[in-house]
Design a protein around this motif. Structure first.
Motif, PDB file in Angstrom:
ATOM      1  N   GLU A  42      13.366  10.068   3.449  1.00 23.62           N
ATOM      2  CA  GLU A  42      12.905   9.084   2.469  1.00 23.62           C
ATOM      3  C   GLU A  42      11.504   8.605   2.812  1.00 23.62           C
ATOM      4  OE1 GLU A  42      14.208   4.727   0.739  1.00 23.62           O
ATOM      5  OE2 GLU A  42      15.744   6.014   1.614  1.00 23.62           O
ATOM      6  N   ASN A  43      11.232   8.419   4.081  1.00 21.62           N
ATOM      7  CA  ASN A  43       9.909   7.986   4.540  1.00 21.62           C
ATOM      8  C   ASN A  43       8.844   9.024   4.166  1.00 21.62           C
ATOM      9  OD1 ASN A  43       8.440   5.982   5.703  1.00 21.62           O
ATOM     10  ND2 ASN A  43       8.821   6.614   7.822  1.00 21.62           N
ATOM     11  N   GLU A  44       9.182  10.298   4.342  1.00 25.74           N
ATOM     12  CA  GLU A  44       8.240  11.364   3.991  1.00 25.74           C
ATOM     13  C   GLU A  44       7.976  11.382   2.483  1.00 25.74           C
ATOM     14  OE1 GLU A  44      10.000  14.911   5.564  1.00 25.74           O
ATOM     15  OE2 GLU A  44       9.541  14.371   7.638  1.00 25.74           O
ATOM     16  N   GLU A  85       4.365  10.651   0.563  1.00 28.83           N
ATOM     17  CA  GLU A  85       3.775  11.539  -0.453  1.00 28.83           C
ATOM     18  C   GLU A  85       3.446  10.760  -1.726  1.00 28.83           C
ATOM     19  OE1 GLU A  85       6.578  14.699  -0.998  1.00 28.83           O
ATOM     20  OE2 GLU A  85       6.237  15.546   1.001  1.00 28.83           O
ATOM     21  N   ARG A  86       4.340   9.874  -2.148  1.00 32.23           N
ATOM     22  CA  ARG A  86       4.084   9.058  -3.352  1.00 32.23           C
ATOM     23  C   ARG A  86       2.876   8.152  -3.157  1.00 32.23           C
ATOM     24  NH1 ARG A  86       9.092   5.860  -5.491  1.00 32.23           N
ATOM     25  NH2 ARG A  86       7.489   5.200  -6.966  1.00 32.23           N
ATOM     26  N   LEU A 145      -0.507   8.201  -5.327  1.00 27.27           N
ATOM     27  CA  LEU A 145      -1.024   7.006  -6.015  1.00 27.27           C
ATOM     28  C   LEU A 145      -2.437   6.668  -5.567  1.00 27.27           C
ATOM     29  CD1 LEU A 145       2.181   4.741  -5.995  1.00 27.27           C
ATOM     30  CD2 LEU A 145       1.097   5.802  -7.997  1.00 27.27           C
ATOM     31  N   GLU A 146      -2.707   6.786  -4.265  1.00 29.27           N
ATOM     32  CA  GLU A 146      -4.073   6.512  -3.774  1.00 29.27           C
ATOM     33  C   GLU A 146      -5.065   7.524  -4.344  1.00 29.27           C
ATOM     34  OE1 GLU A 146      -3.575   6.538   0.491  1.00 29.27           O
ATOM     35  OE2 GLU A 146      -3.103   4.396   0.555  1.00 29.27           O
TER      36      GLU A 146
END
Length: 82
Positions: free
Chosen positions: A65-67, A71-72, A76-77
């Motif tokens: 989940e952290n990975e 990525e999200r 977004l950045e």
């Protein structure tokens, strides 16, 4: 071939008694050592295999989940900059 000599008979009886005593002492020493180990390890907090596996699975899921979240955030950045 048995001997009627009482000295040999007494020696054999004594040897048999000593062997039995030694076997009993060995059992007592083993049981005593096992009990001391139980007492010494009794205060330690060990987890069961099932608990360990459950926490291991939870950590793997959290890592995945952290990975995904990383990525999200990166997407977004990149979108915010571009």
């Amino acid at each position: 071939m048995q001997s009627d000599n009482p000295l040999i008979s007494d020696f054999v009886k004594m040897a048999n008694a000593a062997a039995g005593t030694f076997a009993g002492m060995t059992r007592e020493a083993r049981d005593g050592a096992r009990e001391r180990m139980r007492e010494a390890l009794g205060g330690l907090d060990f987890v069961s295999r099932e608990e360990f596996d459950a926490v291991k699975d939870m950590a793997a899921k959290a890592r995945e989940e952290n990975e995904k979240l990383a990525e999200r955030i990166a997407a977004l950045e990149a979108k915010a900059k571009g």
